[in-house]
Design an enzyme around this catalytic site. Structure first.
Site, PDB file in Angstrom:
ATOM      1  N   ASP A 177     -21.330 -36.407 -24.613  1.00 47.79           N
ATOM      2  CA  ASP A 177     -21.923 -37.704 -24.918  1.00 47.79           C
ATOM      3  C   ASP A 177     -20.864 -38.805 -24.857  1.00 47.79           C
ATOM      4  OD1 ASP A 177     -24.162 -39.369 -26.119  1.00 47.79           O
ATOM      5  OD2 ASP A 177     -22.640 -39.630 -27.684  1.00 47.79           O
ATOM      6  N   GLU A 213     -21.486 -37.748 -19.721  1.00 47.08           N
ATOM      7  CA  GLU A 213     -22.343 -38.936 -19.656  1.00 47.08           C
ATOM      8  C   GLU A 213     -21.477 -40.157 -19.372  1.00 47.08           C
ATOM      9  OE1 GLU A 213     -25.174 -42.000 -22.063  1.00 47.08           O
ATOM     10  OE2 GLU A 213     -23.348 -41.172 -22.909  1.00 47.08           O
TER      11      GLU A 213
END
Ligand code: QV4
Ligand code: CA
Length: 477
Positions: A177, A213
């Site tokens: 993330d 990401e």
């Protein structure tokens, strides 16, 4: 297996028939205003496996049962930051661990003030103020989230310890993330500390699968390519552009998809993790904007996912969602924060399965929609075959094959289509896997007759329920 924020299914070659990504499983801040938003899971309090989806024993049980039937689990690792600066202090966390966001105290890890970037960030607010400054993006706070000092070996070790715990349980890899908010070298440093996968299910020496990401739509100094050394990167242009094409915005048309992939300025295929929508941009968070297609636009969505799964570019991920009471005010969904379907006591509702194999209780389960499920099978059948036999009408009727294994054709024009085109497939009768499939050596939907020269006639009316047809050699009578 409980799903809360989302379930992600990406498709790797045949050895891994199904791959599921799960929401952050670690302890997070409990937010009650609004009431338990899905995004509280992106505000870590500790690395205990203890969340709204269940405790460590339940997580282990899920991973074991999934691995035993060939379903691999990828974990969303939130390691750039802890909770927001205004998270307060106390035990309002999913496992009841004490913390104090104000003085950066997270004893359940433990992290203290030394482990955060407060001194390193040079903006007045301590927040990322400009995405044009690569130092701010890495060293300042993203929406007030307390930014970890990942240049410290101590912090890297705590992150690696968490990820190794998950690897030892049996997970197959990670979504990293907010990777854009970490220095590529810091990510490499904690990845280098990771164990090989658990040999109960994986062959010795197998490394965890990593995808990062990194939102790079062009126009910012940070590029996805800086992260290639660590693993794959999310290619956000993919869903934004495909949505624009299928919606026919900005003068786009499907005929332009002939050189889809690197030809559209995307990262190299073997570095790309692609998807039509994700848990952020299906509700207006993150990147992509209004063009993103989601289950709310089911007809175009199925076409987009069908195109993605048929096309050889990238490693594909299929979204699986829950429905929420979407409500627009001045163009913004004021209910974009809604958490998963839940009972009055806050517990998450079970994913029930209806007689027609779809899901109940407001779980959308796009991965179970016949058209999407069958295109996953298509992708596995055509794996490794070249992109071939492209055809288009100069507008929004297009077709292409994958060697001599599969063929797909779309009509996104406002008029009916009736064409005779080269499929590249061996002669025979094939079941369309969009309107139905092959069952007991007959087709439950349309049939397609491929003649000796590989050609076939396709008729798709503009008002068809699903204006596309897909055939492959495993659905041949
Ligand atoms: C707000 C203000 C702050 C203010 C603070 C005061 O923005 O300036 O100081 O209040 O309390 C939530 C709220 C957000 C709030 C923040 C901290 O929405 O308004 O800050 O919490 O309290 C998800 C959600 C965010 C959510 C976050 C943490 O999308 O809305 O923030 O979780 O709960 C960029 C990044 C990219 C990111 C994307 C959304 O480059 O990395 O934005 N995507 C990932 C995840 C995403 C997640 C995060 C990153 C953060 O996919 O789901 O954000 O982990 O493009
Ligand atoms: Ca950071």
């Amino acid at each position: 297996m409980k799903r809360t924020t989302e379930t992600r299914i990406s498709l790797l070659p045949l050895l891994m028939p199904a791959v599921t990504g799960v929401s952050p499983p670690n302890e997070n801040l409990v937010i009650t205003n609004p009431n338990r938003p899905w995004w509280e899971r992106y505000q870590p309090i500790s690395y205990k496996i203890c969340s709204r989806s269940g405790n460590e024993e339940q997580f282990k049980d899920m991973v074991k049962r999934c691995n035993n039937v060939g379903v691999r689990i990828y974990v969303d690792a939130v390691v750039n930051h802890m909770c927001g600066a205004a998270g307060g202090s106390g035990t309002h966390s999913t496992c009841g661990s004490y913390f104090n966001a104000g003085n950066r105290d997270f004893p359940a890890v433990p992290y203290s003030g030394w482990d955060f970037n407060d001194g390193k960030c040079h903006t007045g607010s301590g927040e990322i103020e400009s995405y044009n400054d690569i130092y701010q993006v890495r060293d300042c706070r993203l929406s007030s989230l307390l930014d970890l000092a990942l240049e410290k070996d101590y912090v890297r070790s705590k992150v690696a310890e968490y990820m190794n715990h998950l690897i030892d349980i049996g997970v197959a890899g990670f979504r990293i993330d907010a990777a854009k908010h970490m220095w590529p070298g810091d990510i490499k440093a904690f990845l280098d500390k990771l164990h090989d996968l658990n040999t109960q299910w994986f062959s010795a020496g197998t490394r965890p699968f990593i995808y990062q990401e990194v939102i790079d739509l062009g126009g910012e100094p940070i590029k996805g390519s800086e992260y290639f050394g660590n693993g794959r990167v999310t290619e956000f242009k993919y869903g934004a552009k495909l949505g624009t094409v299928l919606r026919k915005w900005d003068g786009e048309k499907m005929a332009y998809l002939k050189n889809w992939g690197e030809g559209w300025g995307f990262v190299p295929s073997d570095r790309a993790l692609v998807f039509v929508d994700n848990h952020d941009n299906q509700r207006g968070h993150g990147a992509g904007g209004a063009s993103i297609l989601t289950f709310w636009d089911a007809r175009l969505y199925k076409m987009a996912v069908g195109f993605m799964l048929a096309h050889p570019y990238g490693l594909t991920r299929v979204m699986s969602s829950f429905r929420w009471p979407r409500y627009f005010e001045n163009g913004k969904d004021v209910n974009d924060w809604y958490g998963p379907p839940s009972n009055a006591d806050g517990s998450t509702k079970a994913v029930t399965i209806n007689a027609d194999t779809t899901c109940g209780n407001d779980w959308v389960c796009e991965h179970r929609w016949r058209q999407i499920r069958n295109m996953v099978i298509f992708r596995n059948v055509v794996d490794g075959e070249p992109f071939s036999n492209w055809w288009d009408n100069g507008s929004n009727q297009v077709a292409f094959g994958r060697g001599n294994k599969g063929f797909i054709i779309f009509n996104n024009d406002d008029w009916n289509m009736n064409v005779y085109v080269q499929t590249g497939l061996p002669a025979g009768t094939y079941c369309d896997v969009i309107s139905g499939q092959k069952e007991d050596n007959r087709c439950t939907g349309k049939q397609v007759y491929v003649s000796g020269d590989g050609k076939a006639n396709f008729q798709i009316n503009t008002d068809a329920e699903d204006p596309f047809i897909a055939i492959h050699v495993d659905a041949k009578l």
